[in-house]
Design a protein around this motif. Structure first.
Motif, short mmCIF file in Angstrom:
data_model
loop_
_atom_site.label_atom_id
_atom_site.label_comp_id
_atom_site.label_asym_id
_atom_site.label_seq_id
_atom_site.Cartn_x
_atom_site.Cartn_y
_atom_site.Cartn_z
N PRO A 1 -79.76 26.86 23.40
CA PRO A 1 -79.80 25.56 23.58
C PRO A 1 -81.15 25.06 23.99
CG PRO A 1 -78.06 26.46 24.87
CD PRO A 1 -78.85 27.98 24.07
N ASP A 2 -81.74 23.90 23.55
CA ASP A 2 -83.04 23.30 24.20
C ASP A 2 -83.13 23.21 25.76
OD1 ASP A 2 -85.00 21.31 22.79
OD2 ASP A 2 -84.65 20.80 24.84
N VAL A 3 -84.12 23.67 26.20
CA VAL A 3 -84.35 23.68 27.73
C VAL A 3 -84.23 22.44 28.53
CG1 VAL A 3 -86.89 23.32 27.45
CG2 VAL A 3 -85.82 24.57 29.42
N THR A 4 -84.19 21.38 27.64
CA THR A 4 -84.15 19.89 28.36
C THR A 4 -82.79 19.45 27.99
OG1 THR A 4 -84.70 19.01 26.31
CG2 THR A 4 -86.24 19.24 27.73
N GLU A 5 -81.84 20.28 27.30
CA GLU A 5 -80.35 19.74 26.98
C GLU A 5 -79.58 20.81 27.50
OE1 GLU A 5 -79.98 18.49 23.13
OE2 GLU A 5 -81.40 17.03 23.28
N ALA A 6 -79.83 22.13 28.02
CA ALA A 6 -79.07 23.09 28.33
C ALA A 6 -78.25 22.86 29.73
CB ALA A 6 -79.50 24.42 28.22
N ALA A 7 -77.08 23.17 29.82
CA ALA A 7 -76.28 22.98 31.04
C ALA A 7 -77.01 24.07 32.17
CB ALA A 7 -74.90 23.21 30.92
N ILE A 8 -77.29 25.24 31.57
CA ILE A 8 -77.69 26.14 32.41
C ILE A 8 -79.16 26.52 31.87
CG2 ILE A 8 -77.42 28.67 33.34
CD1 ILE A 8 -74.37 28.17 33.31
N VAL A 9 -80.08 26.62 32.68
CA VAL A 9 -81.38 27.29 32.15
C VAL A 9 -81.77 28.59 33.09
CG1 VAL A 9 -83.94 26.71 32.08
CG2 VAL A 9 -82.25 25.01 31.51
N GLN B 1 -75.66 35.73 27.68
CA GLN B 1 -74.41 35.84 28.56
C GLN B 1 -73.74 34.73 29.19
OE1 GLN B 1 -72.34 38.60 28.77
NE2 GLN B 1 -73.67 39.82 27.46
N MET B 2 -74.98 33.75 29.70
CA MET B 2 -74.44 32.35 30.42
C MET B 2 -74.34 31.57 29.40
SD MET B 2 -76.73 32.76 33.88
CE MET B 2 -76.29 33.58 35.14
N GLY B 3 -74.63 31.73 28.07
CA GLY B 3 -74.70 30.33 27.30
C GLY B 3 -75.60 29.29 27.83
N ALA B 4 -76.73 29.84 28.02
CA ALA B 4 -77.85 29.11 28.65
C ALA B 4 -79.05 28.93 27.71
CB ALA B 4 -78.44 29.63 30.18
N GLY B 5 -80.03 28.13 28.19
CA GLY B 5 -81.20 27.87 27.35
C GLY B 5 -82.26 28.48 28.21
N THR B 6 -83.36 28.93 27.67
CA THR B 6 -84.33 29.75 28.58
C THR B 6 -85.70 28.73 28.75
OG1 THR B 6 -85.26 30.46 26.27
CG2 THR B 6 -83.82 32.24 27.63
N VAL C 1 -86.76 19.24 33.77
CA VAL C 1 -85.55 19.49 33.20
C VAL C 1 -84.57 19.49 34.68
CG1 VAL C 1 -86.23 21.09 31.54
CG2 VAL C 1 -85.65 21.89 33.93
N ALA C 2 -83.20 19.07 34.30
CA ALA C 2 -82.29 18.84 35.50
C ALA C 2 -81.02 19.38 35.07
CB ALA C 2 -82.26 17.60 36.09
N PRO C 3 -80.99 20.68 34.74
CA PRO C 3 -79.58 21.45 34.21
C PRO C 3 -78.49 21.39 35.58
CG PRO C 3 -81.01 23.17 34.58
CD PRO C 3 -81.73 21.81 34.77
N ASP C 4 -77.46 21.83 35.29
CA ASP C 4 -76.42 21.98 36.16
C ASP C 4 -76.63 23.58 37.00
OD1 ASP C 4 -74.77 20.10 35.33
OD2 ASP C 4 -73.56 21.41 34.13
N LEU C 5 -77.34 24.18 36.57
CA LEU C 5 -77.94 25.47 37.21
C LEU C 5 -79.17 25.84 36.67
CD1 LEU C 5 -77.56 28.06 38.94
CD2 LEU C 5 -76.36 29.32 37.31
#
Ligand SMILES: Cc1cc2nc3c(=O)[nH]c(=O)nc-3n(C[C@H](O)[C@H](O)[C@H](O)COP(=O)(O)OP(=O)(O)OC[C@H]3O[C@@H](n4cnc5c(N)ncnc54)[C@H](O)[C@@H]3O)c2cc1C
Lengths: 253, 322
Positions: free
Chosen positions: B197-205, B228-233, B258-262
């Protein structure tokens, strides 16, 4: 080819910024200033274009422009110590906002007639990221922002740009405005002998009013607040504990 | 007041960043008694115009010359649309396209512009805008003087707008191909690296800093944990400068905000320029071998230790669970 490099002096990015008692400005006393890092990148690139004769023209000149008070001379001399041929200081009492900077630069471009304006994509004080785009619009010149590579080819300039979607390439006829991104190059440090020599080079000065510019403010600062952390850090003792807390306490996993 | 909002799209439809910009546009409309009008431009974008019409009336500029919409053309279309509809405020998202094209339009429209805006409010009868300065070291409220005002919105500061309110019609804008500027030629666009996922759109980075020594380690540790977390990097500038990560992963003042959940910061010291890009994340967790690292002051959870030992442990735990 004549390249004009506009520049700005900004508080040293490593310094802590304090807000003045008025609440509308930062405390500038004792704050060390440096050339905006993106402008140093632009100067470096202009020098390389000149010295590598990249545009395929023998005559090359790099002119650095600053807008501000007498203190600006120091940074302009740094630019000349890096290798710029000339420096021009547009004297202006108050720090103009991006619109007025662009208008001043438009007047400078009309006097200097460069083939290329190469400048930083943003100044790291107000972080506006506007002046290059405004200037290109005012001049009705093509623009390529966020450049990470600049090549010349048969009278055109080809620019590789850094975008949200990855890399993009555009080409333009000259004259043009290009704004520099981080990966364009790593700027050189001026050598001590070059710094000594640059002390003797002249800095041309011109008053903002002599360029026919009356400042038209566009941005007014109403209030400034310092950055404070609103978090308190819970120290965990293992990776397993971290994952468990993220899952159970905040439900983010 | 008429508020013209410039929307971006990709082949799937409206960009998330534009829907986030719409959220602030609605707030601006609410506090200034304004009405929204939307602008979409491109080629064969009827489906985008339809999608946008679920939010407000739409101007649509749809012609071959706008397919790879360069800044000279985009700025002209934006400025023409703003004048045609008598906009007192022109808004867009602070994406690289928005900064490039809405920025140039700002130059055509008199330069009363603010970028990366995170809030608006009426203060003493004038519309005020909030934005960060000095790498986020300062939060400022500013007023713009001019007509129209031009504002680009920091997408990560807002949730994406949902359809509703004054749904509207689509009006085709009359744009003559021959009158479009021809100064900038689009040559090519690369595709983004990786399928994450794009770093600006991912829920977890999951973001790595100088602690990570090379690109293999980055992929194995940061990439492996992200998967493992379904995250962006993401990464700090230190890794971009070292050539370990590509530019579009840089988080910070001069990279992505960015402002992800985590946001999981691994081996990142927490320089103000980095904080500027992630401090509004909902939850921040940091792993760092230095207990004094400034990042901990801006984290909700901190783990002191060696990333090279901890991350394989995390990956193993998560893959056992999954
Ligand atoms: C104008 C300007 C703009 C900038 N823009 C940005 C920007 O947009 N984004 C950005 O990120 N930076 C930016 N910077 C750079 C910024 O100032 C910092 O230099 C940079 O963020 C540092 O990156 P880092 O935290 O990865 O590295 P360092 O500061 O070197 O920190 C590395 C951290 O890793 C820890 N560590 C080391 N080994 C391990 C290990 N094995 N396990 C766990 N922890 C370990 C260390 O304790 C340290 O805290 C900018 C700088 C300037 C001047």
């Amino acid at each position: 080819m004549k390249i004009l490099v506009p520049s700005k002096r900004v508080p040293d990015p490593d310094q802590r910024i304090r807000i003045a008692a008025s609440g509308h400005a930062i405390e500038k006393d004792d704050l060390p200033f440096v050339l905006n890092p993106f402008d140093a990148i632009s100067i470096e690139e202009a020098l390389r274009i000149r010295d590598e004769n990249r545009a395929g023209e023998d005559e090359g000149e790099v002119v650095v422009v600053g807008i501000g008070g007498a203190a600006y001379e120091k940074e302009l001399r740094t630019a000349m110590a890096m290798g710029a041929d000339r420096a021009l200081l547009v004297e202006c009492e108050t720090a103009p906002d991006p619109w007025n900077v662009a208008r001043i630069l438009q007047a400078v471009v009309e006097r200097e007639q460069p083939a290329l304006v190469l400048m930083g994509k943003q100044a790291v004080d107000d972080d506006s990221n506007q002046v290059g785009q405004f200037l290109a619009a005012l001049l009705d010149w093509p623009q390529a922002t966020f450049a990470s590579k600049i090549e010349f080819d048969a009278g055109r300039v080809r620019v590789t740009r850094e975008t949200d979607m990855g890399i993009e390439t555009v080409s333009m006829e000259l004259p043009a405005v290009i704004t520099a991104d981080l990966r364009l190059n790593e700027p050189r440090y001026a050598s001590l002998p070059a710094i000594m020599k640059a002390k003797r080079k002249p800095v041309d000065r011109i008053d903002c009013a002599d360029l026919g510019i009356a400042i038209e403010p566009r941005v007014r600062i109403l209030e400034m607040e310092p950055l404070v952390s609103k978090r308190t850090c819970v120290q965990v003792s293992s990776g397993t504990e971290l994952l468990a807390r993220l899952r159970d306490e905040v439900g983010v996993l | 007041m008429r508020i013209l909002v410039v929307l971006e799209h990709d082949e799937r439809g409206l960009r998330l960043a534009s829907r986030c910009a719409l959220t602030l546009a609605r707030e601006a409309a609410a506090c200034s008694d304004g009405e929204l009008e939307l602008l979409v431009m491109g080629y064969e974008i009827g489906f985008v115009a339809q999608e946008a019409a679920a939010y407000a009336p739409v101007y649509c500029a749809d012609l071959p010359g706008l397919q790879h919409c360069t800044a000279d053309r985009a700025a002209k279309v934006i400025a023409d649309a703003a004048r045609d509809c008598g906009a007192g405020l022109v808004m867009g998202a602070s994406t690289s396209w928005g900064k490039d094209c809405v920025g140039r339009a700002g130059g055509l429209l008199g330069g009363a512009m603010a970028t990366d805006v995170t809030a608006c409010a009426m203060r003493d009868g004038i519309l005020a805008w909030r934005r960060a300065m000095f790498a986020g070291g300062v939060g400022a409220w500013i007023a713009l003087e001019g007509d129209p005002l031009i504002v680009t919105v920091l997408p990560s500061a807002f949730d994406p707008a949902e359809p509703g309110g004054e749904a509207g019609e689509v009006t085709q804008m009359e744009v003559e191909e021959a009158t479009l500027p021809n100064q900038i030629r689009f040559e090519s666009a690369g595709t983004k690296s990786g399928g994450r996922p794009d770093v600006t759109e991912a829920a977890i980075v999951v973001s790595g800093g100088r602690a990570i020594r090379n690109s293999d380690d980055y992929e194995r540790l940061i990439g492996g944990l992200a998967d493992q977390m379904g995250a962006g990097t993401g990464s700090s500038r230190a890794l971009v400068d070292a050539g370990i990560t590509p530019n579009e992963l840089q988080v910070g003042q001069t990279g992505k905000i960015v402002a992800p959940d985590l946001y999981l910061a691994i081996g990142i010291s927490g320089a103000v320029q980095h904080l500027a890009g992630m401090k509004n994340s909902k939850v921040v967790a940091a792993i760092n071998s230095d207990p004094e690292a400034p990042i901990f002051e801006f984290a909700d959870y901190g783990l002191v230790g060696d990333a090279y030992e901890i991350i394989p442990e995390l990956i193993a735990t998560l893959s056992d669970d999954g």
